[in-house]
Motif scaffolding. Structure first.
Motif, PDB file in Angstrom:
ATOM      1  N   THR A  74       0.835  -1.208   0.000  1.00 30.40           N
ATOM      2  CA  THR A  74       0.000   0.000   0.000  1.00 30.40           C
ATOM      3  C   THR A  74       0.871   1.259   0.000  1.00 30.40           C
ATOM      4  N   PRO A  75       0.547   2.262  -0.852  1.00 32.96           N
ATOM      5  CA  PRO A  75      -0.620   2.385  -1.746  1.00 32.96           C
ATOM      6  C   PRO A  75      -0.323   1.972  -3.181  1.00 32.96           C
ATOM      7  N   PHE A  76       0.784   1.245  -3.391  1.00 35.32           N
ATOM      8  CA  PHE A  76       1.293   1.044  -4.744  1.00 35.32           C
ATOM      9  C   PHE A  76       0.647  -0.141  -5.459  1.00 35.32           C
ATOM     10  N   ARG A  77       0.975  -0.254  -6.751  1.00 33.25           N
ATOM     11  CA  ARG A  77       0.523  -1.344  -7.590  1.00 33.25           C
ATOM     12  C   ARG A  77       1.496  -2.521  -7.501  1.00 33.25           C
ATOM     13  N   PRO A 119      -0.175  -5.662 -17.362  1.00 34.06           N
ATOM     14  CA  PRO A 119      -0.350  -4.953 -16.093  1.00 34.06           C
ATOM     15  C   PRO A 119      -0.765  -5.889 -14.953  1.00 34.06           C
ATOM     16  N   SER A 120      -1.341  -7.014 -15.305  1.00 37.36           N
ATOM     17  CA  SER A 120      -1.662  -8.087 -14.367  1.00 37.36           C
ATOM     18  C   SER A 120      -1.652  -9.382 -15.159  1.00 37.36           C
ATOM     19  N   PHE A 121      -1.664 -10.509 -14.486  1.00 37.25           N
ATOM     20  CA  PHE A 121      -1.734 -11.784 -15.198  1.00 37.25           C
ATOM     21  C   PHE A 121      -3.073 -11.911 -15.919  1.00 37.25           C
ATOM     22  N   THR A 122      -4.125 -11.415 -15.280  1.00 40.21           N
ATOM     23  CA  THR A 122      -5.445 -11.474 -15.895  1.00 40.21           C
ATOM     24  C   THR A 122      -5.479 -10.716 -17.211  1.00 40.21           C
ATOM     25  N   GLU A 123      -4.936  -9.500 -17.205  1.00 40.08           N
ATOM     26  CA  GLU A 123      -4.960  -8.683 -18.417  1.00 40.08           C
ATOM     27  C   GLU A 123      -3.955  -9.150 -19.455  1.00 40.08           C
ATOM     28  N   GLY A 124      -2.819  -9.663 -19.005  1.00 36.17           N
ATOM     29  CA  GLY A 124      -1.810 -10.130 -19.946  1.00 36.17           C
ATOM     30  C   GLY A 124      -2.182 -11.435 -20.618  1.00 36.17           C
ATOM     31  N   GLY A 125      -2.992 -12.226 -19.928  1.00 37.40           N
ATOM     32  CA  GLY A 125      -3.420 -13.491 -20.506  1.00 37.40           C
ATOM     33  C   GLY A 125      -2.333 -14.537 -20.566  1.00 37.40           C
ATOM     34  N   LYS A 126      -1.237 -14.304 -19.880  1.00 35.23           N
ATOM     35  CA  LYS A 126      -0.123 -15.256 -19.864  1.00 35.23           C
ATOM     36  C   LYS A 126       0.389 -15.361 -18.437  1.00 35.23           C
ATOM     37  N   PRO A 127       0.939 -16.507 -18.060  1.00 37.45           N
ATOM     38  CA  PRO A 127       1.467 -16.668 -16.703  1.00 37.45           C
ATOM     39  C   PRO A 127       2.840 -16.026 -16.538  1.00 37.45           C
ATOM     40  N   PHE A 128       3.223 -15.838 -15.304  1.00 39.43           N
ATOM     41  CA  PHE A 128       4.575 -15.391 -14.988  1.00 39.43           C
ATOM     42  C   PHE A 128       5.587 -16.366 -15.584  1.00 39.43           C
ATOM     43  N   GLY A 129       6.677 -15.816 -16.131  1.00 39.09           N
ATOM     44  CA  GLY A 129       7.737 -16.650 -16.689  1.00 39.09           C
ATOM     45  C   GLY A 129       7.587 -16.947 -18.162  1.00 39.09           C
TER      46      GLY A 129
END
Length: 802
Positions: free
Chosen positions: A417-420, A528-538
């Protein structure tokens, strides 16, 4: 008097000798005495001992692990950190300090004053690759602060987490030149890897492994032990040389997973997080504004798309998540308490006021617990998350020796908090961290907030600045590279001083950003997030991906006016954005950032140089040190055999022949109740085992285990190869069982030990260390695929420890 000569009068008792001048000279300068035919005709001189300047301050770095911007009490958190708060109240709190977003890279910056790619530390050492910015080997031309201060009469101590040596160099075979004692520290006590159990840690004392001095039942905890050792190191030297200053790099295992803490510390927070992570963020930001660590107009960053609304969770999920946060909070408060013991010791000895203390975290709060949290972080690295109902069944064990627990993403997000976002990513949640400076004799300011931009590469230049020391031209004969950081000492007593650090690039696993004079450009990957990127970390970045990212996916924020990255100005400030992107590439070229590599598991599995040629047969003997996972034979997802040459005395014997891992995952071959047994602990979720149908005979015999794969691994879904396990006594089959699933990627902790099971027991069938009570001559692990039984195609795969 010639330069480099110190003269003192030597008082001589009983008139045996006439008084003479006591002369000292700097080594390398001319001998100042007189050499005659006899001592009577001569005058002595002595090489001058290395002495610090009179009144030189001690230097204490306190580096916490995975502690977010919004987790100290003095940064608005509801968690109790009275000792950190006291340092802030009597010193300075910085709200614009930055790290690299990951631990090994950040630690390399803290100790060298150079950027992480220039240190070869693009990521953690376990993810090293064959490029200069990525190879995990800090160049010797990038000297450590310990090496610099050693040249100026300081004692130098490293206590706690190291994680700055290539994983394949952590064994007793060395080389030792990148261990703490090889990089300017006179004494070391801690662990070499990325994390360890707080109850059963992998400990190294100077250059050799040791076992913890007590057990959890006897009250052992790693943080307590580290503080005890730090105090003893200082006390040992001060009783002989009370005026000699020290540099102590004190690096806790906390608050990295596993979140291990005595139960009473977690219970002290019972019910305090039942309102959830959204409420935490709102109340924490309010306190941050009151404390001045966030500007009055600061807004919370958006609700993270990867984090569910608290009220949307079923009751059991909320109960589990709240308890995981209670355990974390207890862990942080417990850590603060024991750091307080170290600070109290400095007060008692009169050293506190003249000790320059800098407190920092290596990155933002960690998301390695996954979306739901976990009772065993090993599940995260093996793509094997447990169902909610299994986690709930272990809720009362969280924080104790039977778990390796980590909280869910929601608390990670709240902790920053308060960051992304969070650790591993270059939004402010990953790279903006708490930072405190305390030095009563060094500056007058008390309890003030400093807003100047700074980065952890500035810590070494600041220390050298206040000590009046120039960066050395050479260290151990190696010419030194320039420091990349700049001093912020001018801000100590001047709250309006301008920062001297104008530009700073970031790159972590393909996630990029750059700060420049109050502006911030970010290019997230995979989105910006895994949900928006549609791909997993790595997910690896391709050349086509990079072109698309640079053309359309950079974001732009005016941080001077938008503290938490809430308003993307990329569209309306296209010229500024292009300028920032170009600057990122300039910095990338300067510091060895290219080639960009966002891969995860792929980097864990690549071949790395070893100190010996590749082989398929390994022979072990009891009483030797535990092999780190990086140099142990890789038995995962392949056929292998284990053959023990033993001698069983009259009346029988029992104990471990060979094992790897711990109670949260591993395997063990052992003798108990006169039978031979093998057990595979699958990420604490299941125990697969086979036992001999015959007793182990007295006398000398051969005990053997074989694993033959019967299918393919499904790594993406957390399943290692299934296989058939067979036991043999003197090459006669005496037991067989099918193992439906094995560990697919790694064990953590992953050390392999012959003749005992140190730490926590792999199986509940025995209590550690369960040393073998017969005579164990040798144990041989064979990876050739030459089994007594039929052999299927060998599957070759590499694992690494996170």
């Amino acid at each position: 008097m010639p330069v480099g000569i110190a003269v003192r009068e030597a008082w001589v008792e009983d008139g045996q000798m006439s008084p003479k001048e006591f002369k000292e000279y700097r080594p390398g300068t001319a001998f100042p005495g007189v050499i005659g035919r006899t001592a009577e005709e001569s005058s002595p001189g002595w090489p001058q001992p290395m002495r610090a300047m009179p009144g030189a301050p001690n230097v204490l770095f306190i580096v916490l692990d995975d502690t977010g911007y919004g987790q100290f009490g003095c940064y608005g958190s509801p968690m109790a950190t009275p000792n950190m708060d006291a340092l802030a109240a009597d010193g300075l709190l910085y709200n614009n300090m930055h790290t690299t977003a990951l631990c090994s890279p950040s630690r390399s910056c803290i100790i060298t004053g150079r950027n992480h790619h220039a240190n070869g530390m693009a990521a953690i050492t376990e993810l090293s690759t064959g490029y200069p910015g990525y190879n995990g080997q800090i160049p010797f031309e990038n000297g450590f602060l310990s090496e610099m201060l050693l040249q100026h009469g300081y004692n130098t101590y490293m206590v706690g987490k190291w994680h700055l040596v290539p994983s394949e160099q952590e064994s007793a075979a060395g080389p030792y030149d990148r261990w703490p004692l090889g990089r300017g520290f006179e004494r070391f006590y801690g662990f070499l890897g990325g994390d360890t159990s707080q109850w059963y840690p992998d400990l190294v004392y100077d250059n050799h492994q040791i076992e913890p001095p007590a057990s959890p039942k006897e009250g052992y905890h790693l943080t307590t032990d580290l503080v005890d050792k730090a105090i003893s190191f200082i006390a040992d030297a001060k009783q002989v040389a009370p005026d000699k200053p020290f540099f102590l790099d004190f690096c806790t295992g906390a608050t990295h997973a596993p979140h291990h803490v005595p139960k009473e510390w977690a219970d002290a927070y019972e019910g305090q997080f039942d309102d959830g992570w959204d409420a935490y963020r709102e109340s924490t930001l309010d306190r941050q504004k009151q404390l001045g660590v966030a500007p009055p107009d600061a807004r919370l960053s958006r609700h993270d798309p990867d984090v569910p609304e608290w009220d949307s969770l079923p009751p059991d999920a909320r109960r589990l998540a709240a308890r995981m946060m209670e355990v974390y909070a207890g862990f942080l408060s417990h850590t603060d308490h024991h750091i307080g013991r170290l600070l109290d010791f400095l007060r008692e000895t009169g050293e506190f006021d003249n000790t320059l203390i800098m407190v920092v975290s290596d990155n933002g709060a960690s998301a390695e617990g996954g979306p739901t949290g976990t009772t065993n972080e090993l599940q995260f690295f093996n793509n094997a998350p447990e169902p909610l109902e299994e986690s709930v069944r272990s809720i009362d064990e969280l924080g104790g020796p039977t778990t390796f627990n980590h909280y869910p993403w929601g608390w990670t997000w709240a902790g920053n908090t308060p960051f992304r976002r969070w650790k591993r990513e270059t939004y402010r949640g990953g790279v903006s961290d708490p930072f405190l400076v305390h030095w009563p004799k060094g500056f007058k300011a008390r309890g003030e907030v400093r807003t100047q931009f700074a980065h952890i590469i500035d810590m070494v230049p600041t220390v050298l600045d206040v000590l009046g020391i120039e960066p050395p031209a050479t260290v151990k004969g190696v010419s030194q590279s320039p420091l990349h950081g700049v001093s912020f000492a001018h801000t100590f007593d001047n709250p309006t001083a301008q920062t001297l650090h104008h530009s700073q690039y970031y790159e972590m696993l393909g996630h990029r950003a750059i700060d420049h004079d109050g502006w911030r450009a970010i290019c997230p990957w995979p989105g910006p997030s895994f949900t928006e990127g549609g791909k997993p970390f790595g997910t690896p970045i391709t050349a086509q991906d990079l072109t698309e990212l640079d053309a359309h996916h950079w974001e732009l924020y005016h941080i001077d006016e938008d503290f938490a990255e809430t308003s993307d100005l990329a569209t309306e400030n296209r010229d500024k954005l292009i300028e920032m992107i170009a600057l990122w590439y300039v910095e990338a070229g300067k510091y060895g950032v290219l080639p960009i590599d966002s891969s995860g598991v792929q980097r864990m599995m690549i071949e790395r140089p070893q100190i010996t040629a590749a082989r398929t047969s390994y022979t072990f003997r009891p009483g030797t040190e535990t092999l780190p996972a990086a140099v142990a034979p890789r038995v995962i997802n392949r056929p292998f055999s284990i053959t023990a040459d033993v001698e069983i005395p009259s009346g029988g014997a029992e104990g471990v022949l060979l094992c790897q891992g711990a109670n949260v995952g591993g395997w063990t071959l052992y003798v108990k109740d006169s039978k031979l047994h093998y057990a595979h602990n699958y990420v604490r979720r299941a125990l697969h085992q086979v036992s001999s149908t015959e007793t182990v005979p007295e006398g000398r015999c051969e005990l053997r285990f074989e694993f033959e794969p019967t299918g393919e691994p499904d790594i993406a879904h957390g399943k290692g190869t299934p296989g058939r396990a067979r036991l043999y006594i003197d090459r006669r089959p005496v037991g067989e069982a099918d193992i439906p699933v094995t560990t697919p990627v790694a064990f953590n902790p992953g050390g392999m030990t012959c003749g005992a099971n140190p730490g926590s027991a792999v199986t509940p069938a025995y209590q550690s260390p369960f040393r073998f009570t017969g005579t164990l001559h040798t144990v041989t692990v064979d990876l050739s695929g030459e089994l007594i039984t039929d052999v299927q195609t060998e599957i070759r795969m590499h694992m690494a420890r996170q």
